[in-house]
Write a protein that holds these residues in place. Structure first.
Motif, PDB file in Angstrom:
ATOM      1  N   GLN A   1       0.827  -1.198   0.000  1.00 52.42           N
ATOM      2  CA  GLN A   1       0.000   0.000   0.000  1.00 52.42           C
ATOM      3  C   GLN A   1       0.868   1.256   0.000  1.00 52.42           C
ATOM      4  N   LEU A   2       0.266   2.359  -0.460  1.00 52.59           N
ATOM      5  CA  LEU A   2       0.963   3.639  -0.403  1.00 52.59           C
ATOM      6  C   LEU A   2       1.205   4.039   1.043  1.00 52.59           C
ATOM      7  N   ALA A   3       2.383   4.559   1.306  1.00 58.76           N
ATOM      8  CA  ALA A   3       2.719   5.068   2.634  1.00 58.76           C
ATOM      9  C   ALA A   3       2.646   6.591   2.602  1.00 58.76           C
ATOM     10  N   GLN A   4       2.200   7.172   3.686  1.00 58.08           N
ATOM     11  CA  GLN A   4       2.047   8.629   3.761  1.00 58.08           C
ATOM     12  C   GLN A   4       3.365   9.265   4.191  1.00 58.08           C
ATOM     13  N   GLU A   5       4.337   9.201   3.319  1.00 54.25           N
ATOM     14  CA  GLU A   5       5.642   9.802   3.572  1.00 54.25           C
ATOM     15  C   GLU A   5       6.330  10.057   2.242  1.00 54.25           C
ATOM     16  N   SER A   6       7.411  10.807   2.280  1.00 53.57           N
ATOM     17  CA  SER A   6       8.193  11.062   1.069  1.00 53.57           C
ATOM     18  C   SER A   6       9.633  10.632   1.302  1.00 53.57           C
ATOM     19  N   ARG A   7      10.284  10.202   0.239  1.00 53.79           N
ATOM     20  CA  ARG A   7      11.676   9.772   0.330  1.00 53.79           C
ATOM     21  C   ARG A   7      12.445  10.294  -0.878  1.00 53.79           C
ATOM     22  N   ASN A   8      13.754  10.399  -0.717  1.00 53.36           N
ATOM     23  CA  ASN A   8      14.632  10.897  -1.765  1.00 53.36           C
ATOM     24  C   ASN A   8      15.316   9.722  -2.466  1.00 53.36           C
ATOM     25  N   VAL A   9      15.351   9.749  -3.788  1.00 54.17           N
ATOM     26  CA  VAL A   9      15.900   8.646  -4.569  1.00 54.17           C
ATOM     27  C   VAL A   9      17.381   8.433  -4.269  1.00 54.17           C
ATOM     28  N   LEU A  10      18.143   9.506  -4.174  1.00 56.09           N
ATOM     29  CA  LEU A  10      19.574   9.387  -3.902  1.00 56.09           C
ATOM     30  C   LEU A  10      19.813   8.794  -2.510  1.00 56.09           C
TER      31      LEU A  10
END
Length: 258
Positions: free
Chosen positions: A87-96
Motif C-alpha cells: 500500500q501507499l505510505a504517507q511519507e516522502s523519500r529521496n531517490v539518492l
C-alpha cells in the motif's frame, strides 16, 4: 531513552571512524578492468531499484574485474510503497538517499556522472526505473525521462559505449534511442509466468524492436551497443534471474573492450 551497552557504543564508534575506509574499499579502487557506472532508482522493487537485481549486477561486475561507481538522481520518489502491505505510505523519500542503502553509502548524484570517466553504464530494474527515472508507470509510451538519465543514456550512446538494462529499465532505451533492439522477455503472459508481458507492446509503440528472450538470456543490439535481459519480468527462481543478469553483464564487459 534507549541505553546502549558499552560494547555497543564501542562498535558504533568503530564503524563511525572506519566509514571512510569502508567506502574506499567498496569502490574497488584496485580494479584494473572496465569502469562501469551503475544507476539506481531507490531501494525496493515497488518504488525503487529491485535489490536482487542490483546485487546480481554488482556481483557479476566484481567477478568480471570491473571498477564500479554508483549513481542516482537527487530527486523525490514518485511515491513510497509499504512493501509489507503493498500500500501507499504517507511519507516522502529521496531517490539518492534511498539508493545509498544499496550502495552502502558510497553513491554520487547522477548530475555529476560524466561519460568520459566510464567505459559502460548499467541500469538495474525495479519499478523505480518506471516511476523515478521516468514516468513510464503512469504515462506509458508518452512518458518523460529524468533529464540526467536522458543525458547520460544519450551521451554513452553517442560515445559508442555499451549500455546495459534489465527488467523494466529497457523502456528507457526504447524511449530515448529510436529503433533500438531490447528485450523484456516474452510477449504473452503464459499463465502468469510473464505478468508484465504487455510492456513489450509499449516498447514497440515507442518505435523500438522487441526481441523475445528467456529469463537466462540477454539480447545484444550490436549496432547500438545496448544489452538487455528480462530479470524479474519473469516469475521464476532467483538463480535464473541471476544467470540472465550475468549474461547481460558479461556482454557489456565484452563490448567495453576491457
Amino acid at each position: 531513552m534507549l541505553k546502549l551497552s558499552s560494547s555497543a557504543v564501542r562498535t558504533a564508534q568503530f564503524f563511525a571512524k572506519t566509514q571512510p575506509l569502508n567506502a574506499a574499499l567498496h569502490t574497488g579502487a584496485a580494479a584494473c578492468g572496465a569502469k562501469v557506472a551503475v544507476v539506481l532508482s531507490g531501494c525496493g522493487v515497488f518504488d525503487g531499484t529491485e535489490i536482487h537485481e542490483a546485487s546480481a549486477v554488482l556481483v557479476h561486475l566484481s567477478r568480471g574485474g570491473a571498477e564500479v561507481q554508483m549513481f542516482a538522481p537527487d530527486v523525490s520518489q514518485m511515491h513510497v510503497i509499504d512493501h509489507g502491505k503493498g500500500q501507499l505510505a504517507q511519507e516522502s523519500r529521496n531517490v539518492l538517499s534511498e539508493s545509498a542503502r544499496i550502495a552502502r553509502g558510497n553513491i554520487t548524484d547522477l548530475a555529476k556522472l560524466s561519460v568520459t570517466n566510464h567505459d559502460a553504464i548499467i541500469f538495474p530494474g525495479g519499478f523505480g526505473a518506471a516511476k523515478n527515472l521516468s514516468t513510464f508507470a503512469v504515462d506509458g509510451p508518452d512518458c518523460k525521462v529524468n533529464k540526467d538519465v536522458e543525458r547520460v543514456v544519450k551521451d554513452f550512446h553517442k560515445a559508442g559505449k555499451p549500455i546495459g538494462l534489465c527488467c523494466i529499465s529497457p523502456v528507457l532505451a526504447a524511449k530515448l534511442l529510436p529503433g533500438v533492439e531490447v528485450t523484456v522477455g516474452h510477449e504473452e503472459e503464459e499463465g502468469g509466468k510473464w505478468p508484465y508481458a504487455g510492456t513489450a507492446q509499449a516498447i514497440k509503440a515507442l518505435g523500438a524492436k522487441h526481441c523475445v528472450k528467456e529469463v537466462t538470456e540477454a539480447h545484444v543490439d550490436q549496432k547500438n551497443k545496448v544489452v538487455t535481459s528480462p530479470a524479474f519480468m519473469c516469475e521464476t527462481k532467483v538463480h535464473l534471474i541471476f544467470d540472465g543478469i550475468g549474461a547481460m553483464v558479461s556482454n557489456i564487459l565484452k563490448l567495453s573492450g576491457k
